[in-house]
Design an enzyme around this catalytic site. Structure first.
Site, mmCIF file in Angstrom:
data_model
loop_
_atom_site.group_PDB
_atom_site.id
_atom_site.type_symbol
_atom_site.label_atom_id
_atom_site.label_comp_id
_atom_site.label_asym_id
_atom_site.label_seq_id
_atom_site.Cartn_x
_atom_site.Cartn_y
_atom_site.Cartn_z
ATOM 1 N N HIS A 64 0.845 -1.194 0.000
ATOM 2 C CA HIS A 64 0.000 0.000 0.000
ATOM 3 C C HIS A 64 0.875 1.237 0.000
ATOM 4 O O HIS A 64 2.108 1.145 0.105
ATOM 5 C CB HIS A 64 -0.976 -0.018 1.178
ATOM 6 C CG HIS A 64 -0.340 0.093 2.534
ATOM 7 N ND1 HIS A 64 0.666 -0.744 2.977
ATOM 8 C CD2 HIS A 64 -0.592 0.958 3.563
ATOM 9 C CE1 HIS A 64 0.986 -0.420 4.215
ATOM 10 N NE2 HIS A 64 0.253 0.611 4.586
ATOM 11 N N HIS A 66 1.356 3.816 2.008
ATOM 12 C CA HIS A 66 1.841 4.546 3.183
ATOM 13 C C HIS A 66 3.367 4.647 3.075
ATOM 14 O O HIS A 66 4.026 3.697 2.658
ATOM 15 C CB HIS A 66 1.430 3.836 4.483
ATOM 16 C CG HIS A 66 0.062 4.235 4.963
ATOM 17 N ND1 HIS A 66 -0.730 3.409 5.734
ATOM 18 C CD2 HIS A 66 -0.637 5.390 4.782
ATOM 19 C CE1 HIS A 66 -1.876 4.045 6.015
ATOM 20 N NE2 HIS A 66 -1.840 5.227 5.435
ATOM 21 N N ASP A 68 5.907 4.499 4.974
ATOM 22 C CA ASP A 68 6.870 3.566 5.589
ATOM 23 C C ASP A 68 7.120 2.333 4.703
ATOM 24 O O ASP A 68 8.072 1.590 4.938
ATOM 25 C CB ASP A 68 6.453 3.158 7.023
ATOM 26 C CG ASP A 68 5.036 2.609 7.145
ATOM 27 O OD1 ASP A 68 4.208 2.918 6.273
ATOM 28 O OD2 ASP A 68 4.766 1.880 8.122
ATOM 29 N N HIS A 69 6.300 2.148 3.663
ATOM 30 C CA HIS A 69 6.451 0.960 2.804
ATOM 31 C C HIS A 69 7.030 1.278 1.424
ATOM 32 O O HIS A 69 7.374 0.354 0.680
ATOM 33 C CB HIS A 69 5.099 0.256 2.637
ATOM 34 C CG HIS A 69 4.556 -0.236 3.941
ATOM 35 N ND1 HIS A 69 4.577 -1.566 4.303
ATOM 36 C CD2 HIS A 69 4.019 0.437 5.000
ATOM 37 C CE1 HIS A 69 4.066 -1.692 5.519
ATOM 38 N NE2 HIS A 69 3.722 -0.496 5.956
ATOM 39 N N HIS A 143 -7.325 -2.040 6.222
ATOM 40 C CA HIS A 143 -6.412 -1.035 6.758
ATOM 41 C C HIS A 143 -7.004 0.341 6.489
ATOM 42 O O HIS A 143 -8.035 0.455 5.829
ATOM 43 C CB HIS A 143 -5.044 -1.228 6.070
ATOM 44 C CG HIS A 143 -3.933 -0.415 6.651
ATOM 45 N ND1 HIS A 143 -3.719 -0.290 7.999
ATOM 46 C CD2 HIS A 143 -2.943 0.315 6.056
ATOM 47 C CE1 HIS A 143 -2.660 0.494 8.197
ATOM 48 N NE2 HIS A 143 -2.180 0.875 7.034
ATOM 49 N N ASP A 214 0.058 -4.448 7.732
ATOM 50 C CA ASP A 214 -0.871 -3.330 7.862
ATOM 51 C C ASP A 214 -2.322 -3.747 7.659
ATOM 52 O O ASP A 214 -2.968 -3.373 6.675
ATOM 53 C CB ASP A 214 -0.486 -2.197 6.903
ATOM 54 C CG ASP A 214 0.813 -1.542 7.340
ATOM 55 O OD1 ASP A 214 1.776 -2.287 7.615
ATOM 56 O OD2 ASP A 214 0.863 -0.313 7.428
ATOM 57 N N HIS A 272 5.955 -5.822 11.341
ATOM 58 C CA HIS A 272 5.470 -4.449 11.429
ATOM 59 C C HIS A 272 5.296 -4.084 12.902
ATOM 60 O O HIS A 272 4.201 -3.775 13.380
ATOM 61 C CB HIS A 272 4.142 -4.323 10.648
ATOM 62 C CG HIS A 272 3.770 -2.908 10.286
ATOM 63 N ND1 HIS A 272 2.988 -2.131 11.095
ATOM 64 C CD2 HIS A 272 4.058 -2.132 9.212
ATOM 65 C CE1 HIS A 272 2.797 -0.945 10.529
ATOM 66 N NE2 HIS A 272 3.450 -0.926 9.374
HETATM 67 ZN ZN ZN Z 1 3.070 0.417 7.776
HETATM 68 ZN ZN ZN Z 2 -0.110 1.442 6.555
#
Ligand code: ZN
Ligand code: ZN
Length: 313
Positions: A64, A66, A68-69, A143, A214, A272
């Site tokens: 996804h 976001h 952080d990914h 999520h 997530d 995570h």
């Molecule tokens: Zn994340």
């Molecule tokens: Zn996320």
């Protein structure tokens, strides 16, 4: 291990990196190709530390959008361009991936010399996608942003040919044996008919890895993980932060263990992990998961796990 695939936990943290845990990225190393699941900032150096060459990555699966990914993705593509990569790269993920990558390319004026194929998923699930060395399927999880989990499987292998039995049955070496191996029945010169199951064992399933980051625990996650050899599942919080997990669209370690148990996986890796979980809390988290699913593990960054390409019977 010959004919093995190896999982490298390049980053096991969540949202905010710490010295102990980088942001989430999994590398799956096949003998001749490496797949990335997510590509967080710092992934390039972590690949190098793990002894993995980014030149061998042909497919990157993005769960996804976001940060952080995905914040490692433009850097990795730029480096591959500077290193004169010519091989195409395939990047798979939710709608918005193209806008993200093309937006950065347009702002920086940077274009890659190699082809970048962006495959966006609009549907809730992709069905099985067959690629040269593996297959995968993706499904929508639960999520705060559209997020997909993956099931990645090595290709099955044909059953073993029993040459002792073939000798005993007087099957001549050469094309007749090849046809049996390909699943055809044959007729011998003396009129006997031989079917493949007389000399070829059952085909062997490829090992499967499920990656569900997530997400709240959900039916899609269980489906993706059904009977998998390894499941990596969102375990952002411990039991005491259950309500925060629900608010933010994440899971607790115990919830990850329940998914692992419902899906009948062989092994669970908690994934995570929130920066709130210090070394002191690791054990508690692991105990919460193991109480429900004994084969739960809590990986450190830059550790790895090997499994055979095909399941042994
Ligand atoms: Zn994340
Ligand atoms: Zn996320």
């Amino acid at each position: 291990m010959a004919d093995a695939l190896r999982l490298f936990f390049l980053g096991t943290g969540a949202a905010v990196p710490s010295l102990r845990r980088a942001l989430p990225t999994l590398a799956i190393a096949f003998p001749a190709e490496t797949i990335l699941c997510d590509c967080s900032e710092g992934s390039q150096q972590r690949l190098m530390s793990a002894g993995l060459s980014a030149a061998r990555i042909r497919h990157i699966l993005i769960s996804h959008l976001h940060g952080d990914h995905i914040f490692g993705l433009p850097g990795l593509l730029t480096t591959q361009h500077l290193l004169d990569r010519r091989e195409p790269m395939h990047i798979w993920g939710p709608v918005g991936l193209r806008l993200y990558l093309e937006g950065i390319a347009s702002a920086t004026g940077h274009r890659t010399r190699f082809e970048v194929h962006i495959h966006e998923w609009e549907e809730e699930e992709t069905g099985e996608v067959q690629l040269e060395r593996f297959s995968f399927s993706a499904r929508r999880l639960e999520h705060s942003k559209p997020c997909y989990g993956f099931r990645i499987c090595a290709h099955p292998r044909p059953g073993r040919f029993d040459s002792g039995e073939a000798e005993r049955l007087d099957i001549p070496e050469g094309p007749l044996r090849r046809r049996l191996l390909d699943g055809e029945s044959i007729a011998l010169a003396d009129g006997r008919r031989i079917s493949p199951n007389q000399v070829v064992g059952r085909s062997r399933a490829g090992s499967c890895i499920a990656y569900c980051t997530d997400t709240r625990p959900c039916a899609s996650g269980v489906e993706l993980a059904r009977g998998a050899d390894v499941l990596l599942h969102d375990s952002t919080f411990g039991a005491e932060l259950q309500s925060l997990a629900e608010e933010t669209g994440h899971s607790t370690a115990a919830e990850a263990a329940m998914v692992a148990r419902a899906a009948g996986v062989k092994r669970l890796f908690l994934w995570h992990l929130s920066g709130r979980i210090g070394e002191a809390e690791d054990q508690a988290l692991l105990e919460q998961a193991r109480a429900l699913f004994p084969e739960s593990h809590l990986p450190e960054d830059m550790t790895s796990w090997s499994l055979p390409l095909v399941r042994e019977e």
